[in-house]
Write an enzyme that holds these catalytic residues in place. Structure first.
Site, short mmCIF file in Angstrom:
data_model
loop_
_atom_site.label_atom_id
_atom_site.label_comp_id
_atom_site.label_asym_id
_atom_site.label_seq_id
_atom_site.Cartn_x
_atom_site.Cartn_y
_atom_site.Cartn_z
CG HIS A 1 4.16 46.99 42.35
ND1 HIS A 1 3.77 46.22 43.41
CD2 HIS A 1 4.35 48.25 42.84
CE1 HIS A 1 3.70 46.96 44.50
NE2 HIS A 1 4.05 48.19 44.17
CB CYS B 1 6.74 47.74 46.41
SG CYS B 1 6.04 49.39 46.68
CD GLU C 1 3.61 43.01 42.02
OE1 GLU C 1 2.74 43.85 42.38
OE2 GLU C 1 4.80 43.32 41.85
#
Length: 271
Positions: free
Chosen positions: A228, A119, A230
Site C-alpha cells: 500500500h 493490492c 498510498e
C-alpha cells in the site's frame, strides 16, 4: 476549459458497499480517502469516479481521463474469473467492481493509458490478463501470513512488515534508486498464484510471493504492487517516487491529448 489548462484526471473505481444497520443498510459507492489523497498530493492529479459505469462504457470513459489507479479494497476478486469456486464465503466480494475493472485493465494497457494497481488492483491486473490467485496465502505451507493485525491502530497496520527484493532492471528498481530491497507494509490475504502472460514479476517477498509486476509491452507507465504505497505516500521515499512517476506519465498523456485536440481544431472542414 482546454485539455492543456486542466489538472490530469485519474479514474478510480468505486467499491460497492452496504452501509448502515443490517435491516436498514443501503448501497453506497465508495472511494477510500487515502487513495484519492495520494493521487491528489503525490501525483498532483484530480481523482474522478464514474459511478455505475459498466464494461460497455470503458473505452469511452478512458478517453476522458489521463490515467487509472486501481485501488485496494476489503473485497476480493471473484474466483470464477480464474476458474475456481469461492473458498471462504465469509469474505466479501464485489462482482460489480470486477465487471468494470477487469475491462479497464485490458483497455488501458491496449491504449497506453497510465495504470497503477494497488493490492486488489494488483490482483485485478493479474486476473484480467489470465492469471490466478491464491485465495488464502496464510493457509499455504511455507508462506508468511501477509494479513494486517486488524485490532491494531492504523499506524501499526500500515507499518512496514517485511522486505521485498527488487529486479535490478525494472522500473520499480529505478524508482527505489537502485536499492536491492525495500521494506513494505502488508495487508492482504490473497496473492498471485499463476502470473498472467505479459506480466513480469519485479518484486518478491521473503517467502517467494510476487509483490510487484510490470507489463512487458507497456506503452506507458504500468506498475502494480501488492502493498500500500498510498498510505501517507509523502512520508516514504519509494511511495513518493511511485506517485511522482505516475504523475509524470499522466502529464505526458495530457500533453498528447492537447496536441491531438489542437490538430483536430486546426484541420480544414470539408463539405
Amino acid at each position: 476549459m482546454s485539455v492543456a489548462s486542466a489538472t490530469p484526471l485519474v479514474w478510480m473505481p468505486a467499491d460497492h458497499r452496504l452501509l448502515g444497520e443490517t435491516v436498514h443498510a443501503q448501497p453506497y459507492l465508495i472511494l477510500g480517502d487515502k487513495y484519492a489523497r495520494a493521487v491528489k498530493v503525490g501525483a498532483q492529479a484530480q481523482p474522478v469516479m464514474f459511478p455505475l459505469a459498466d464494461a460497455s462504457e470503458v473505452a469511452r470513459l478512458l478517453a476522458l481521463v489521463d490515467g487509472v489507479v486501481l485501488t485496494g479494497s476489503p473485497s476480493n476478486v471473484h474466483p470464477r474469473h480464474f476458474g475456481e469456486p469461492v473458498a471462504d464465503p465469509s469474505l466479501p466480494l464485489d462482482e460489480a467492481r470486477d465487471e468494470v475493472t477487469l475491462a479497464v485493465v485490458r483497455q488501458a494497457l491496449a491504449e497506453g493509458v497510465p495504470l497503477l494497481g494497488i493490492c486488489r488492483g494488483f490482483q485485478e491486473i493479474n486476473v484480467a490478463l489470465g492469471g490466478s490467485l491464491h485465495q488464502a496465502v496464510h493457509a499455504l505451507p511455507g508462506y508468511l501470513d501477509h494479513r494486517e493485525p486488524k485490532s491494531a491502530p492504523l499506524d501499526e497496520q500500515y507499518a512496514p512488515r517485511h522486505e521485498v527484493t527488487l529486479q535490478p532492471d525494472s522500473l520499480l528498481h529505478r524508482l527505489a534508486r537502485g536499492a536491492p530491497s525495500v521494506r513494505v507494509n502488508s495487508l492482504h490475504g490473497q496473492g498471485i498464484r499463476r502470473l498472467a502472460p505479459g506480466l513480469r514479476a519485479v518484486a518478491h517477498a521473503p517467502d517467494g510471493l510476487i509483490e510487484a509486476v510490470e507489463f512487458e509491452q507497456a506503452r506507458a507507465f504500468a506498475l502494480a504492487v501488492q502493498w500500500h504505497p498510498e498510505w501517507r505516500c509523502w512520508e516514504d521515499a519509494l511511495s513518493s517516487a511511485i506517485f511522482e512517476a505516475f504523475g509524470q506519465a499522466l502529464r505526458q498523456r495530457r500533453a498528447r491529448r492537447e496536441a491531438e485536440a489542437r490538430a483536430f481544431a486546426a484541420a480544414p472542414e470539408f463539405p
